[in-house]
Write a protein that holds these residues in place. Structure first.
Motif, short mmCIF file in Angstrom:
data_model
loop_
_atom_site.label_atom_id
_atom_site.label_comp_id
_atom_site.label_asym_id
_atom_site.label_seq_id
_atom_site.Cartn_x
_atom_site.Cartn_y
_atom_site.Cartn_z
N GLY A 1 25.06 40.50 -119.25
CA GLY A 1 25.40 39.38 -119.93
C GLY A 1 27.07 39.00 -119.96
O GLY A 1 27.55 38.18 -120.54
N THR A 2 27.64 40.53 -119.83
CA THR A 2 28.89 40.55 -120.18
C THR A 2 29.56 40.67 -118.86
O THR A 2 29.06 40.71 -117.78
CB THR A 2 29.35 41.82 -121.01
OG1 THR A 2 29.19 42.78 -120.14
CG2 THR A 2 28.60 41.88 -122.13
N LEU A 3 30.93 40.39 -118.91
CA LEU A 3 31.93 40.61 -117.73
C LEU A 3 32.12 41.84 -117.12
O LEU A 3 32.11 42.20 -115.77
CB LEU A 3 33.51 39.94 -117.81
CG LEU A 3 34.30 39.72 -116.73
CD1 LEU A 3 33.31 38.67 -115.92
CD2 LEU A 3 35.62 39.37 -117.03
N ASN A 4 31.78 42.99 -117.95
CA ASN A 4 31.55 44.33 -117.59
C ASN A 4 30.47 44.60 -116.68
O ASN A 4 30.38 45.42 -115.63
CB ASN A 4 31.52 45.20 -118.73
CG ASN A 4 32.84 45.59 -119.57
OD1 ASN A 4 33.88 45.22 -119.07
ND2 ASN A 4 32.74 45.97 -120.89
N TRP A 5 29.41 43.94 -116.85
CA TRP A 5 28.05 43.88 -116.01
C TRP A 5 28.51 44.04 -114.54
O TRP A 5 27.76 44.60 -113.72
CB TRP A 5 27.26 43.13 -116.49
CG TRP A 5 26.04 42.84 -115.65
CD1 TRP A 5 26.01 41.99 -114.45
CD2 TRP A 5 24.87 43.24 -115.83
NE1 TRP A 5 24.60 42.06 -113.97
CE2 TRP A 5 23.88 42.78 -114.66
CE3 TRP A 5 24.05 44.08 -116.75
CZ2 TRP A 5 22.45 43.04 -114.60
CZ3 TRP A 5 22.73 44.35 -116.63
CH2 TRP A 5 22.03 43.94 -115.71
N TYR A 6 29.55 43.14 -114.23
CA TYR A 6 29.77 42.75 -112.94
C TYR A 6 31.34 43.24 -112.53
O TYR A 6 31.59 43.10 -111.38
CB TYR A 6 29.98 41.22 -112.98
CG TYR A 6 28.81 40.49 -113.26
CD1 TYR A 6 27.82 40.23 -112.62
CD2 TYR A 6 28.64 39.71 -114.54
CE1 TYR A 6 26.68 39.37 -112.84
CE2 TYR A 6 27.77 38.87 -114.92
CZ TYR A 6 26.47 38.68 -114.08
OH TYR A 6 25.42 38.03 -114.67
N CYS A 7 31.75 44.00 -113.47
CA CYS A 7 32.98 44.58 -113.01
C CYS A 7 33.11 45.86 -112.28
O CYS A 7 32.79 46.87 -112.77
CB CYS A 7 34.14 44.48 -114.29
SG CYS A 7 35.88 45.04 -114.01
N THR A 8 33.64 45.78 -111.06
CA THR A 8 33.87 46.97 -110.32
C THR A 8 34.70 47.69 -110.82
O THR A 8 34.48 49.12 -110.97
CB THR A 8 34.35 46.60 -108.95
OG1 THR A 8 33.15 45.68 -108.23
CG2 THR A 8 34.46 47.94 -107.99
N GLN B 1 20.01 57.54 -116.87
CA GLN B 1 21.19 57.29 -117.39
C GLN B 1 22.21 55.90 -116.81
O GLN B 1 22.48 55.22 -117.81
CB GLN B 1 22.24 58.54 -116.98
CG GLN B 1 21.90 59.80 -117.87
CD GLN B 1 22.80 61.12 -117.64
OE1 GLN B 1 24.01 60.61 -116.96
NE2 GLN B 1 22.38 62.27 -117.82
N LEU B 2 22.13 55.69 -115.74
CA LEU B 2 22.65 54.70 -115.20
C LEU B 2 21.88 53.33 -115.67
O LEU B 2 22.76 52.42 -116.05
CB LEU B 2 22.53 54.74 -113.60
CG LEU B 2 23.62 55.57 -112.95
CD1 LEU B 2 23.49 55.34 -111.29
CD2 LEU B 2 25.08 54.63 -112.99
N ILE B 3 20.77 53.25 -115.39
CA ILE B 3 20.01 52.06 -115.94
C ILE B 3 20.33 51.75 -117.29
O ILE B 3 20.58 50.46 -117.57
CB ILE B 3 18.61 52.00 -115.62
CG1 ILE B 3 18.25 52.37 -113.96
CG2 ILE B 3 17.83 50.83 -116.43
CD1 ILE B 3 18.74 51.02 -113.18
N SER B 4 20.29 52.86 -118.13
CA SER B 4 20.60 52.51 -119.63
C SER B 4 22.10 52.18 -119.93
O SER B 4 22.28 50.97 -120.56
CB SER B 4 20.50 53.84 -120.37
OG SER B 4 20.90 53.78 -121.77
N MET B 5 23.12 52.59 -119.17
CA MET B 5 24.45 52.16 -119.30
C MET B 5 24.70 50.49 -118.69
O MET B 5 25.30 50.05 -119.24
CB MET B 5 25.33 53.27 -118.66
CG MET B 5 25.62 54.51 -119.22
SD MET B 5 26.89 55.27 -118.29
CE MET B 5 25.96 56.11 -116.89
N ILE B 6 24.13 50.36 -117.60
CA ILE B 6 24.08 48.91 -116.88
C ILE B 6 23.58 48.02 -117.90
O ILE B 6 24.09 47.09 -118.08
CB ILE B 6 23.51 49.10 -115.47
CG1 ILE B 6 24.28 49.85 -114.83
CG2 ILE B 6 23.24 47.72 -114.99
CD1 ILE B 6 23.56 50.30 -113.32
N MET B 7 22.06 48.10 -118.42
CA MET B 7 21.63 47.35 -119.20
C MET B 7 22.36 47.06 -120.38
O MET B 7 22.13 45.84 -120.95
CB MET B 7 20.29 47.53 -119.27
CG MET B 7 19.13 47.68 -118.11
SD MET B 7 19.31 46.15 -117.05
CE MET B 7 18.48 45.13 -118.44
#
Length: 229
Positions: free
Chosen positions: A60-67, A50-56
């Motif tokens: 390339g977006t800012l959300n990828w890095y946003c805590t 589930q996590l990997i699917s959501m993360i991937m």
């Protein structure tokens, strides 16, 4: 490989360039899935999938890095969870010598990172990295990731620089390509960002090194220390 004599500014990525990417890889691929499974009462394998699917989906977006984004999305304190494995935060080889050499030879060193300010503060507390460079900019201050070519133009507002006299060092090929497209004169890739993983193949158009000891001699030869006599 790099023309050090033409440079005024060196932009430096943090995770995977100055700091060992093992911390971040272990967090997102091992620690967070385990804690996510516990928090949501899921089987470990299902939680990780589930996590990997959501993360991937955010790559390339800012959300990828946003805590903040991931804390809200997962209903978990991401920065708090990162602090649980803070002992894994550490430097890559030869970083201190490299940064000191930049300082000694009169080059401005600026960390330009996609890291969110909260985990950035955790990493600075653990390493003291901020004491070794001239300044630090997080992409969250500009509202766009380094993968966006517009980021490099907007960066002028926070850190004025001459693109023709600037080098970017980064372990991300998409980021390096973005910087090149924005006019950054020179780029240098890092092939061994994670100490626990094998090195990657080099980029066909961008010079790369495994570790900073491969460039120290060239910097010192091209930019000799000022005479004190």
């Amino acid at each position: 490989m790099i023309n050090w004599t033409s440079l005024e500014t060196v932009f430096l990525d943090m995770d995977g360039t100055l700091l060992d990417l093992h911390f971040d890889n272990h967090f997102w691929l091992e620690h967070l899935p385990r804690r996510y499974a516990e928090h949501h009462n899921l089987p470990p394998g299902e939680a990780k999938d589930q996590l990997i699917s959501m993360i991937m989906a955010e790559k390339g977006t800012l959300n990828w890095y946003c805590t903040d984004y991931w804390s809200n999305r997962l209903d978990m304190d991401i920065t708090g969870l990162k602090s649980e494995i803070g002992d894994r935060i550490g430097y890559r080889p030869h970083v201190a010598d490299f940064l000191q050499t930049l300082k000694n030879t009169g080059l401005q060193s600026v960390i330009v990172t996609n890291c969110h300010p909260d985990p950035l503060e955790l990493k600075l507390q653990r390493t003291g990295l901020d004491t070794l460079v001239d300044s630090i900019v997080s992409s969250h201050q500009l509202g766009k990731p380094k993968e966006d070519t517009a980021f490099w133009h907007d960066l002028q507002r926070l850190t004025p620089y001459r693109a023709s006299a600037t080098l970017l060092v980064d372990d991300s090929f998409p980021v390096l390509e973005s910087a090149r497209s924005a006019g950054i004169a020179q780029c240098l890739g890092i092939l061994a960002p994670d100490s626990k993983q094998a090195a990657r193949k080099t980029h066909e158009k961008i010079p790369c090194v495994h570790h900073f000891d491969e460039v120290l001699t060239a910097i010192q030869a091209q930019r000799p220390l000022p005479s004190t006599g």
